[in-house]
Design an enzyme around this catalytic site. Sequence first.
Site, short mmCIF file in Angstrom:
data_model
loop_
_atom_site.label_atom_id
_atom_site.label_comp_id
_atom_site.label_asym_id
_atom_site.label_seq_id
_atom_site.Cartn_x
_atom_site.Cartn_y
_atom_site.Cartn_z
CG ASP A 26 -6.15 7.09 11.82
OD1 ASP A 26 -5.55 8.01 11.24
OD2 ASP A 26 -6.90 6.29 11.24
CG ASP B 160 -0.70 6.92 10.51
OD1 ASP B 160 -1.12 5.99 11.22
OD2 ASP B 160 -1.27 7.32 9.48
CG ASP C 189 -0.93 11.33 -0.69
OD1 ASP C 189 -0.47 12.00 0.26
OD2 ASP C 189 -1.97 10.64 -0.57
#
Length: 473
Positions: free
Chosen positions: A76, A78, A152
Amino acid sequence: MIKKLINRIFGKSPATSAKPAKGKLKTLSVAEHGIDPKLVSNNAVRVTQTLQQEGYKAFIVGGAVRDLLLGVKPKDFDVATNATPEQVKRLFRRAFIIGKRFQIVHVMFGSDLLEVTTFRGTSTDDAPKDEFGRVLRDNTFGEQHEDATRRDFTINAMYYDPASQTVLDYHGGMGDIRKKTLRIIGQPEARYREDPVRMLRVVRFAAKLQFDIADATRAPIAVMAPLIDNVPAARVFDEMLKLLTSGHALACLKRLRQEGLHHGLLPLLDVVLEQPLGAKFVSLALANTDLRVREGKTVSPGFLFASLLWHQVLEKWQAYQASGEFPIPALHLAADDVLQTQTESLALQRRIGTDMRDIWAMQPRFDRRTGKTPYKLLEHPRLRAGLDFLILRAASGEIEEELAQWWTDFIASDNAGRETLLAAKPRTTKKSATASAAPARLSNAEAIDPAEANDTPAPKKRRRRPKKVFVTE
Ligand code: ATP
Ligand code: MG
Protein backbone atom coordinates in the site's frame (compact mmCIF):
# COMPACT_ATOMS: atom_id res chain seq x y z
CA MET A 1 26.96 14.91 31.34
CA ILE A 2 25.52 13.56 34.62
CA LYS A 3 22.26 15.31 33.92
CA LYS A 4 22.20 13.70 30.51
CA LEU A 5 22.80 10.28 32.04
CA ILE A 6 20.05 10.78 34.63
CA ASN A 7 17.67 11.92 31.97
CA ARG A 8 18.52 8.93 29.90
CA ILE A 9 17.91 6.49 32.72
CA PHE A 10 14.72 8.12 33.93
CA GLY A 11 13.42 8.90 30.55
CA LYS A 12 13.28 12.64 30.90
CA SER A 13 15.11 13.37 27.71
CA PRO A 14 13.14 14.10 24.59
CA ALA A 15 12.95 11.02 22.49
CA THR A 16 13.95 12.85 19.43
CA SER A 17 16.12 15.85 19.09
CA ALA A 18 14.13 19.02 18.60
CA LYS A 19 16.95 20.21 16.38
CA PRO A 20 16.02 19.99 12.73
CA ALA A 21 17.73 17.06 11.11
CA LYS A 22 18.36 19.25 8.11
CA GLY A 23 22.13 18.85 8.30
CA LYS A 24 21.69 15.18 7.64
CA LEU A 25 19.18 15.55 4.87
CA LYS A 26 20.26 13.93 1.64
CA THR A 27 18.49 14.25 -1.67
CA LEU A 28 18.97 11.09 -3.66
CA SER A 29 18.71 10.98 -7.43
CA VAL A 30 17.49 8.03 -9.49
CA ALA A 31 21.08 6.97 -10.00
CA GLU A 32 21.48 6.76 -6.24
CA HIS A 33 18.17 5.23 -5.20
CA GLY A 34 17.30 3.22 -8.31
CA ILE A 35 13.51 3.15 -7.72
CA ASP A 36 11.64 1.60 -10.61
CA PRO A 37 8.72 3.97 -11.41
CA LYS A 38 6.75 1.00 -12.70
CA LEU A 39 6.41 -0.24 -9.12
CA VAL A 40 4.75 3.01 -8.05
CA SER A 41 0.95 3.00 -7.99
CA ASN A 42 -0.72 5.36 -10.45
CA ASN A 43 -3.09 6.50 -7.77
CA ALA A 44 -0.25 7.49 -5.48
CA VAL A 45 1.21 9.52 -8.34
CA ARG A 46 -2.20 11.11 -8.92
CA VAL A 47 -2.48 12.16 -5.30
CA THR A 48 1.02 13.66 -5.05
CA GLN A 49 0.60 15.38 -8.40
CA THR A 50 -2.75 16.93 -7.49
CA LEU A 51 -1.40 18.25 -4.21
CA GLN A 52 1.75 19.59 -5.84
CA GLN A 53 -0.26 21.35 -8.55
CA GLU A 54 -2.07 23.19 -5.78
CA GLY A 55 1.27 24.33 -4.39
CA TYR A 56 1.59 21.85 -1.54
CA LYS A 57 4.45 19.51 -0.78
CA ALA A 58 3.52 15.87 -1.26
CA PHE A 59 5.52 12.66 -1.11
CA ILE A 60 5.09 8.94 -0.97
CA VAL A 61 6.34 7.97 2.44
CA GLY A 62 7.05 5.23 4.95
CA GLY A 63 6.94 1.53 4.18
CA ALA A 64 6.16 2.09 0.50
CA VAL A 65 9.45 3.96 -0.05
CA ARG A 66 11.32 1.31 1.90
CA ASP A 67 9.83 -1.43 -0.24
CA LEU A 68 10.48 0.49 -3.47
CA LEU A 69 14.12 0.88 -2.48
CA LEU A 70 14.27 -2.84 -1.89
CA GLY A 71 12.76 -3.43 -5.34
CA VAL A 72 9.56 -4.84 -3.85
CA LYS A 73 6.11 -3.78 -5.02
CA PRO A 74 4.58 -2.05 -1.98
CA LYS A 75 1.32 -3.47 -0.68
CA ASP A 76 0.00 0.00 0.00
CA PHE A 77 0.97 3.59 -0.47
CA ASP A 78 0.87 6.39 2.05
CA VAL A 79 1.30 10.04 1.21
CA ALA A 80 2.63 12.81 3.47
CA THR A 81 1.93 16.47 2.78
CA ASN A 82 2.00 19.92 4.31
CA ALA A 83 -1.64 20.46 3.32
CA THR A 84 -4.10 20.21 6.20
CA PRO A 85 -6.74 17.45 6.12
CA GLU A 86 -9.39 20.00 5.07
CA GLN A 87 -7.20 21.22 2.22
CA VAL A 88 -6.57 17.66 1.09
CA LYS A 89 -10.23 16.71 1.23
CA ARG A 90 -11.24 19.57 -1.03
CA LEU A 91 -9.01 18.30 -3.83
CA PHE A 92 -10.46 14.82 -4.23
CA ARG A 93 -13.92 13.62 -5.06
CA ARG A 94 -13.88 10.67 -2.72
CA ALA A 95 -11.91 11.80 0.29
CA PHE A 96 -12.86 11.24 3.91
CA ILE A 97 -11.38 12.74 7.01
CA ILE A 98 -10.79 10.00 9.55
CA GLY A 99 -9.86 10.20 13.22
CA LYS A 100 -10.72 12.64 15.91
CA ARG A 101 -7.53 13.75 17.51
CA PHE A 102 -5.13 13.44 14.65
CA GLN A 103 -7.03 13.62 11.46
CA ILE A 104 -5.86 11.90 8.33
CA VAL A 105 -7.54 11.67 4.96
CA HIS A 106 -8.56 8.53 3.14
CA VAL A 107 -8.60 9.14 -0.59
CA MET A 108 -10.40 6.46 -2.57
CA PHE A 109 -10.03 5.47 -6.21
CA GLY A 110 -12.39 2.59 -6.82
CA SER A 111 -11.48 0.12 -4.11
CA ASP A 112 -7.96 1.47 -3.80
CA LEU A 113 -7.44 3.54 -0.71
CA LEU A 114 -4.59 5.93 -0.02
CA GLU A 115 -3.87 7.40 3.33
CA VAL A 116 -2.83 11.04 3.23
CA THR A 117 -1.25 12.42 6.38
CA THR A 118 -0.28 15.95 7.22
CA PHE A 119 3.33 16.29 8.45
CA ARG A 120 3.42 15.87 12.19
CA GLY A 121 5.44 17.84 14.72
CA THR A 122 7.87 16.56 17.35
CA SER A 123 6.33 18.04 20.44
CA THR A 124 6.39 14.83 22.48
CA ASP A 125 7.96 16.73 25.39
CA ASP A 126 4.69 18.44 26.18
CA ALA A 127 2.39 15.66 25.04
CA PRO A 128 0.28 13.93 27.70
CA LYS A 129 1.84 10.65 28.82
CA ASP A 130 0.90 7.80 31.09
CA GLU A 131 2.87 7.00 34.24
CA PHE A 132 5.41 4.96 32.27
CA GLY A 133 6.10 7.68 29.73
CA ARG A 134 3.89 6.30 26.97
CA VAL A 135 2.63 9.17 24.89
CA LEU A 136 -1.14 9.27 24.93
CA ARG A 137 -1.82 12.09 22.53
CA ASP A 138 0.59 13.78 20.28
CA ASN A 139 -1.22 15.30 17.47
CA THR A 140 0.34 18.49 16.34
CA PHE A 141 1.12 19.30 12.74
CA GLY A 142 4.70 20.18 11.98
CA GLU A 143 7.48 20.58 9.46
CA GLN A 144 8.63 17.84 7.15
CA HIS A 145 11.91 17.31 9.01
CA GLU A 146 9.93 16.93 12.24
CA ASP A 147 7.65 14.42 10.58
CA ALA A 148 10.73 12.43 9.57
CA THR A 149 12.10 12.54 13.10
CA ARG A 150 8.86 11.19 14.55
CA ARG A 151 8.91 8.11 12.39
CA ASP A 152 10.18 4.90 13.90
CA PHE A 153 13.16 3.59 11.92
CA THR A 154 15.57 5.29 9.55
CA ILE A 155 14.44 3.08 6.68
CA ASN A 156 10.84 4.16 7.27
CA ALA A 157 11.60 7.86 7.21
CA MET A 158 12.24 8.52 3.55
CA TYR A 159 10.10 10.57 1.17
CA TYR A 160 9.78 9.88 -2.53
CA ASP A 161 8.61 12.47 -5.00
CA PRO A 162 7.41 10.68 -8.14
CA ALA A 163 7.53 13.91 -10.18
CA SER A 164 11.22 14.64 -9.70
CA GLN A 165 12.02 11.01 -8.92
CA THR A 166 14.03 12.07 -5.90
CA VAL A 167 14.16 10.58 -2.43
CA LEU A 168 14.59 12.77 0.64
CA ASP A 169 16.52 10.85 3.24
CA TYR A 170 16.61 12.58 6.63
CA HIS A 171 18.17 9.94 8.83
CA GLY A 172 20.53 7.90 6.72
CA GLY A 173 17.87 5.37 5.75
CA MET A 174 19.47 4.59 2.40
CA GLY A 175 22.73 3.61 4.08
CA ASP A 176 20.81 1.36 6.47
CA ILE A 177 18.92 -0.24 3.60
CA ARG A 178 22.27 -1.07 2.02
CA LYS A 179 23.60 -2.37 5.32
CA LYS A 180 20.34 -4.24 5.92
CA THR A 181 20.06 -2.64 9.32
CA LEU A 182 17.11 -1.53 11.39
CA ARG A 183 17.96 1.56 13.39
CA ILE A 184 15.52 3.49 15.49
CA ILE A 185 15.49 7.26 15.06
CA GLY A 186 16.54 9.22 18.15
CA GLN A 187 17.33 7.80 21.54
CA PRO A 188 16.17 4.17 21.61
CA GLU A 189 15.02 3.95 25.25
CA ALA A 190 13.01 7.11 24.94
CA ARG A 191 11.42 6.05 21.67
CA TYR A 192 10.35 2.70 23.12
CA ARG A 193 9.02 4.37 26.23
CA GLU A 194 6.98 6.76 24.10
CA ASP A 195 5.51 3.86 22.20
CA PRO A 196 6.40 0.31 23.29
CA VAL A 197 4.77 -1.14 20.17
CA ARG A 198 7.91 -0.07 18.31
CA MET A 199 9.64 -3.05 19.94
CA LEU A 200 7.21 -5.38 18.21
CA ARG A 201 7.59 -3.47 14.97
CA VAL A 202 11.36 -3.77 14.95
CA VAL A 203 11.06 -7.52 15.36
CA ARG A 204 8.48 -7.77 12.59
CA PHE A 205 10.61 -5.79 10.16
CA ALA A 206 13.78 -7.69 11.09
CA ALA A 207 12.08 -11.02 10.42
CA LYS A 208 10.25 -9.87 7.33
CA LEU A 209 13.11 -8.03 5.66
CA GLN A 210 15.81 -10.27 7.09
CA PHE A 211 17.60 -7.21 8.43
CA ASP A 212 19.82 -6.98 11.50
CA ILE A 213 18.81 -4.80 14.39
CA ALA A 214 21.47 -2.21 15.21
CA ASP A 215 23.06 -2.87 18.62
CA ALA A 216 21.81 0.33 20.24
CA THR A 217 18.31 -0.27 18.87
CA ARG A 218 18.28 -3.84 20.13
CA ALA A 219 19.95 -3.46 23.51
CA PRO A 220 17.13 -1.84 25.50
CA ILE A 221 14.45 -4.27 24.31
CA ALA A 222 15.14 -7.03 26.81
CA VAL A 223 14.80 -4.60 29.70
CA MET A 224 11.95 -2.55 28.32
CA ALA A 225 9.84 -5.43 27.01
CA PRO A 226 7.42 -5.36 29.99
CA LEU A 227 6.24 -1.90 28.91
CA ILE A 228 4.15 -3.61 26.26
CA ASP A 229 1.84 -4.79 29.06
CA ASN A 230 0.79 -1.26 29.40
CA VAL A 231 -0.33 -0.75 25.82
CA PRO A 232 -4.06 -1.09 25.16
CA ALA A 233 -4.87 -4.65 24.13
CA ALA A 234 -6.53 -3.64 20.86
CA ARG A 235 -3.35 -2.00 19.66
CA VAL A 236 -1.21 -5.00 20.58
CA PHE A 237 -3.73 -7.22 18.83
CA ASP A 238 -3.48 -5.14 15.64
CA GLU A 239 0.27 -5.42 15.70
CA MET A 240 0.09 -9.15 16.39
CA LEU A 241 -2.20 -9.63 13.45
CA LYS A 242 0.21 -7.69 11.21
CA LEU A 243 3.00 -9.88 12.48
CA LEU A 244 1.10 -13.11 11.97
CA THR A 245 0.00 -12.15 8.47
CA SER A 246 3.33 -10.71 7.38
CA GLY A 247 4.22 -13.85 5.45
CA HIS A 248 6.98 -14.41 8.00
CA ALA A 249 4.97 -15.33 11.06
CA LEU A 250 7.15 -18.21 12.09
CA ALA A 251 10.33 -16.15 11.80
CA CYS A 252 8.65 -13.28 13.67
CA LEU A 253 7.60 -15.47 16.57
CA LYS A 254 11.05 -17.01 16.81
CA ARG A 255 12.57 -13.57 16.82
CA LEU A 256 10.11 -12.31 19.45
CA ARG A 257 11.20 -15.16 21.64
CA GLN A 258 14.86 -14.46 20.97
CA GLU A 259 14.41 -10.83 22.00
CA GLY A 260 12.53 -11.82 25.15
CA LEU A 261 9.42 -10.13 23.87
CA HIS A 262 7.03 -13.03 24.15
CA HIS A 263 7.29 -13.77 27.80
CA GLY A 264 4.59 -12.46 30.06
CA LEU A 265 3.79 -9.80 27.50
CA LEU A 266 1.48 -11.43 25.09
CA PRO A 267 -0.53 -14.12 26.79
CA LEU A 268 -1.21 -15.73 23.47
CA LEU A 269 2.46 -16.15 22.72
CA ASP A 270 3.22 -17.58 26.12
CA VAL A 271 0.71 -20.25 25.33
CA VAL A 272 1.83 -20.82 21.80
CA LEU A 273 5.55 -20.93 22.29
CA GLU A 274 5.67 -22.83 25.50
CA GLN A 275 3.33 -25.72 25.05
CA PRO A 276 5.43 -28.65 23.93
CA LEU A 277 2.52 -30.60 22.53
CA GLY A 278 1.18 -27.81 20.41
CA ALA A 279 4.50 -26.59 19.05
CA LYS A 280 4.38 -28.81 16.01
CA PHE A 281 0.77 -28.00 15.28
CA VAL A 282 1.44 -24.28 15.57
CA SER A 283 4.56 -24.48 13.41
CA LEU A 284 2.62 -26.24 10.69
CA ALA A 285 -0.24 -23.76 10.93
CA LEU A 286 2.10 -20.79 10.69
CA ALA A 287 4.19 -22.28 7.89
CA ASN A 288 0.96 -22.80 6.01
CA THR A 289 -0.18 -19.24 6.72
CA ASP A 290 3.16 -17.84 5.57
CA LEU A 291 2.90 -19.78 2.34
CA ARG A 292 -0.60 -18.48 1.68
CA VAL A 293 0.40 -14.87 2.34
CA ARG A 294 3.41 -15.14 0.08
CA GLU A 295 1.24 -16.55 -2.66
CA GLY A 296 -1.08 -13.58 -2.29
CA LYS A 297 -3.90 -15.68 -0.87
CA THR A 298 -6.13 -14.59 1.94
CA VAL A 299 -5.72 -15.72 5.51
CA SER A 300 -8.58 -15.90 7.92
CA PRO A 301 -7.70 -14.45 11.35
CA GLY A 302 -10.29 -16.82 12.84
CA PHE A 303 -8.49 -19.85 11.42
CA LEU A 304 -5.14 -18.46 12.50
CA PHE A 305 -6.14 -17.85 16.09
CA ALA A 306 -8.11 -21.10 16.25
CA SER A 307 -4.85 -22.85 15.33
CA LEU A 308 -2.71 -20.89 17.75
CA LEU A 309 -4.98 -21.71 20.67
CA TRP A 310 -6.05 -25.23 19.76
CA HIS A 311 -3.78 -27.05 22.16
CA GLN A 312 -4.94 -24.90 25.00
CA VAL A 313 -8.50 -25.88 24.09
CA LEU A 314 -7.51 -29.54 23.85
CA GLU A 315 -6.00 -29.51 27.29
CA LYS A 316 -9.07 -27.97 28.85
CA TRP A 317 -11.37 -30.19 26.82
CA GLN A 318 -9.68 -33.26 28.25
CA ALA A 319 -9.82 -31.83 31.75
CA TYR A 320 -13.57 -31.18 31.50
CA GLN A 321 -14.15 -34.70 30.21
CA ALA A 322 -12.05 -36.14 33.00
CA SER A 323 -14.25 -34.32 35.45
CA GLY A 324 -17.33 -36.02 34.03
CA GLU A 325 -18.60 -33.74 31.25
CA PHE A 326 -19.81 -35.27 27.99
CA PRO A 327 -17.46 -34.58 25.07
CA ILE A 328 -19.49 -31.94 23.23
CA PRO A 329 -20.42 -29.77 26.22
CA ALA A 330 -16.86 -30.23 27.48
CA LEU A 331 -15.50 -28.83 24.22
CA HIS A 332 -17.80 -25.81 24.46
CA LEU A 333 -16.76 -25.17 28.03
CA ALA A 334 -13.11 -25.39 27.02
CA ALA A 335 -13.70 -23.00 24.12
CA ASP A 336 -15.49 -20.58 26.46
CA ASP A 337 -12.58 -20.57 28.88
CA VAL A 338 -9.97 -20.00 26.23
CA LEU A 339 -11.94 -17.37 24.37
CA GLN A 340 -12.74 -15.51 27.53
CA THR A 341 -9.13 -15.29 28.64
CA GLN A 342 -7.91 -14.29 25.23
CA THR A 343 -10.72 -11.83 24.61
CA GLU A 344 -9.80 -10.00 27.76
CA SER A 345 -6.10 -9.96 27.19
CA LEU A 346 -5.94 -9.70 23.43
CA ALA A 347 -9.09 -7.82 22.59
CA LEU A 348 -10.09 -10.58 20.19
CA GLN A 349 -12.94 -9.27 18.14
CA ARG A 350 -16.24 -11.02 18.56
CA ARG A 351 -16.41 -12.09 14.93
CA ILE A 352 -13.00 -13.71 15.07
CA GLY A 353 -14.06 -15.47 18.28
CA THR A 354 -17.18 -16.82 16.58
CA ASP A 355 -15.13 -18.20 13.68
CA MET A 356 -12.73 -19.86 16.09
CA ARG A 357 -15.54 -21.50 18.01
CA ASP A 358 -17.13 -22.76 14.77
CA ILE A 359 -13.88 -24.36 13.66
CA TRP A 360 -13.27 -26.02 17.02
CA ALA A 361 -16.86 -27.17 17.44
CA MET A 362 -16.78 -28.90 14.07
CA GLN A 363 -13.87 -31.16 15.02
CA PRO A 364 -15.72 -33.87 16.99
CA ARG A 365 -18.34 -33.95 14.26
CA PHE A 366 -15.70 -35.28 11.86
CA ASP A 367 -15.50 -38.41 14.01
CA ARG A 368 -19.04 -39.42 13.09
CA ARG A 369 -18.95 -41.23 9.79
CA THR A 370 -22.18 -43.17 9.75
CA GLY A 371 -25.70 -42.64 8.45
CA LYS A 372 -26.85 -39.16 7.50
CA THR A 373 -24.56 -37.31 9.90
CA PRO A 374 -21.68 -36.71 7.47
CA TYR A 375 -24.13 -35.26 4.93
CA LYS A 376 -25.31 -32.74 7.50
CA LEU A 377 -21.79 -31.56 8.04
CA LEU A 378 -21.45 -30.91 4.30
CA GLU A 379 -23.92 -28.06 4.71
CA HIS A 380 -21.83 -26.29 7.33
CA PRO A 381 -20.86 -22.85 6.01
CA ARG A 382 -17.35 -23.17 7.45
CA LEU A 383 -16.75 -26.72 6.22
CA ARG A 384 -13.58 -25.88 4.28
CA ALA A 385 -11.99 -24.17 7.25
CA GLY A 386 -13.04 -27.08 9.49
CA LEU A 387 -11.54 -29.59 7.10
CA ASP A 388 -8.32 -27.63 6.74
CA PHE A 389 -8.08 -27.60 10.50
CA LEU A 390 -8.64 -31.36 10.60
CA ILE A 391 -5.88 -31.81 8.03
CA LEU A 392 -3.50 -29.78 10.18
CA ARG A 393 -4.35 -31.93 13.18
CA ALA A 394 -3.56 -35.02 11.17
CA ALA A 395 -0.34 -33.55 9.81
CA SER A 396 0.81 -32.74 13.34
CA GLY A 397 0.23 -36.33 14.41
CA GLU A 398 -2.64 -35.53 16.76
CA ILE A 399 -5.17 -37.65 14.91
CA GLU A 400 -5.06 -40.37 12.29
CA GLU A 401 -4.22 -39.38 8.74
CA GLU A 402 -6.96 -41.67 7.57
CA LEU A 403 -9.69 -39.50 9.05
CA ALA A 404 -8.55 -36.37 7.23
CA GLN A 405 -8.13 -38.29 3.99
CA TRP A 406 -11.58 -39.86 4.32
CA TRP A 407 -13.18 -36.43 4.73
CA THR A 408 -11.17 -34.93 1.91
CA ASP A 409 -12.44 -37.73 -0.35
CA PHE A 410 -15.97 -37.55 0.98
CA ILE A 411 -16.24 -33.83 0.30
CA ALA A 412 -14.72 -34.17 -3.18
CA SER A 413 -16.89 -37.14 -4.21
CA ASP A 414 -20.26 -37.33 -5.91
CA ASN A 415 -23.16 -39.06 -4.18
CA ALA A 416 -22.24 -42.54 -5.39
CA GLY A 417 -18.67 -42.06 -4.23
CA ARG A 418 -19.91 -40.86 -0.86
CA GLU A 419 -22.08 -43.92 -0.43
CA THR A 420 -19.10 -46.13 -1.22
CA LEU A 421 -17.01 -44.30 1.35
CA LEU A 422 -19.74 -44.63 3.94
CA ALA A 423 -20.18 -48.30 3.18
CA ALA A 424 -16.49 -49.06 3.46
CA LYS A 425 -15.75 -49.58 7.08
CA PRO A 426 -13.33 -46.80 8.00
CA ARG A 427 -9.87 -48.24 8.33
CA THR A 428 -8.48 -47.96 11.79
CA THR A 429 -4.85 -47.14 11.41
CA LYS A 430 -2.48 -46.61 14.23
CA LYS A 431 -2.29 -42.95 15.06
CA SER A 432 0.33 -41.43 12.84
CA ALA A 433 3.09 -39.97 14.87
CA THR A 434 5.25 -39.06 11.94
CA ALA A 435 5.51 -35.75 10.22
CA SER A 436 6.34 -37.35 6.91
CA ALA A 437 2.97 -36.71 5.37
CA ALA A 438 2.87 -33.11 6.48
CA PRO A 439 3.88 -31.33 3.27
CA ALA A 440 1.29 -33.18 1.22
CA ARG A 441 -1.37 -32.40 3.77
CA LEU A 442 -0.42 -28.79 3.93
CA SER A 443 -1.01 -28.35 0.27
CA ASN A 444 -4.56 -29.43 0.98
CA ALA A 445 -4.76 -27.07 3.85
CA GLU A 446 -4.17 -24.17 1.51
CA ALA A 447 -7.62 -24.65 0.22
CA ILE A 448 -9.31 -22.39 2.72
CA ASP A 449 -12.04 -20.90 0.65
CA PRO A 450 -11.37 -17.18 0.21
CA ALA A 451 -15.09 -16.58 0.44
CA GLU A 452 -14.98 -18.01 3.92
CA ALA A 453 -11.89 -16.13 4.79
CA ASN A 454 -13.28 -12.78 3.85
CA ASP A 455 -12.44 -11.22 7.16
CA THR A 456 -8.84 -11.16 6.15
CA PRO A 457 -6.73 -8.08 6.44
CA ALA A 458 -6.07 -8.41 2.75
CA PRO A 459 -3.67 -5.87 1.37
CA LYS A 460 -6.26 -4.00 -0.67
CA LYS A 461 -9.06 -3.97 1.85
CA ARG A 462 -8.09 -1.28 4.19
CA ARG A 463 -9.72 -0.33 7.39
CA ARG A 464 -11.35 2.99 7.80
CA ARG A 465 -9.65 3.35 11.12
CA PRO A 466 -6.53 5.50 10.99
CA LYS A 467 -3.59 3.20 11.36
CA LYS A 468 -1.05 5.90 11.39
CA VAL A 469 -1.81 7.23 14.81
CA PHE A 470 1.75 6.48 15.81
CA VAL A 471 1.56 6.87 19.52
CA THR A 472 -2.06 7.48 20.22
CA GLU A 473 -4.87 5.06 20.46
P1 ATP B 1 4.07 -2.31 6.43
O1 ATP B 1 4.79 -2.88 5.29
O2 ATP B 1 3.87 -3.28 7.52
O3 ATP B 1 2.81 -1.55 6.11
P2 ATP B 1 4.98 0.29 7.19
O4 ATP B 1 6.36 0.79 7.52
O5 ATP B 1 4.30 0.90 6.03
O6 ATP B 1 5.11 -1.27 7.04
P3 ATP B 1 2.77 1.18 8.73
O7 ATP B 1 2.25 0.66 10.04
O8 ATP B 1 1.91 1.12 7.52
O9 ATP B 1 4.13 0.43 8.50
O10 ATP B 1 3.21 2.67 9.00
C1 ATP B 1 3.58 3.56 7.96
C2 ATP B 1 4.71 4.46 8.43
O11 ATP B 1 4.27 5.21 9.57
C3 ATP B 1 5.95 3.73 8.89
O12 ATP B 1 6.79 3.43 7.81
C4 ATP B 1 6.57 4.73 9.83
O13 ATP B 1 7.22 5.76 9.11
C5 ATP B 1 5.34 5.35 10.49
N1 ATP B 1 4.97 4.65 11.74
C6 ATP B 1 4.07 3.67 11.87
N2 ATP B 1 3.97 3.26 13.15
C7 ATP B 1 4.83 4.01 13.86
C8 ATP B 1 5.19 4.09 15.24
N3 ATP B 1 4.65 3.29 16.14
N4 ATP B 1 6.11 5.02 15.60
C9 ATP B 1 6.66 5.85 14.69
N5 ATP B 1 6.38 5.81 13.39
C10 ATP B 1 5.48 4.91 12.96
MG1 MG C 1 2.28 0.52 5.43
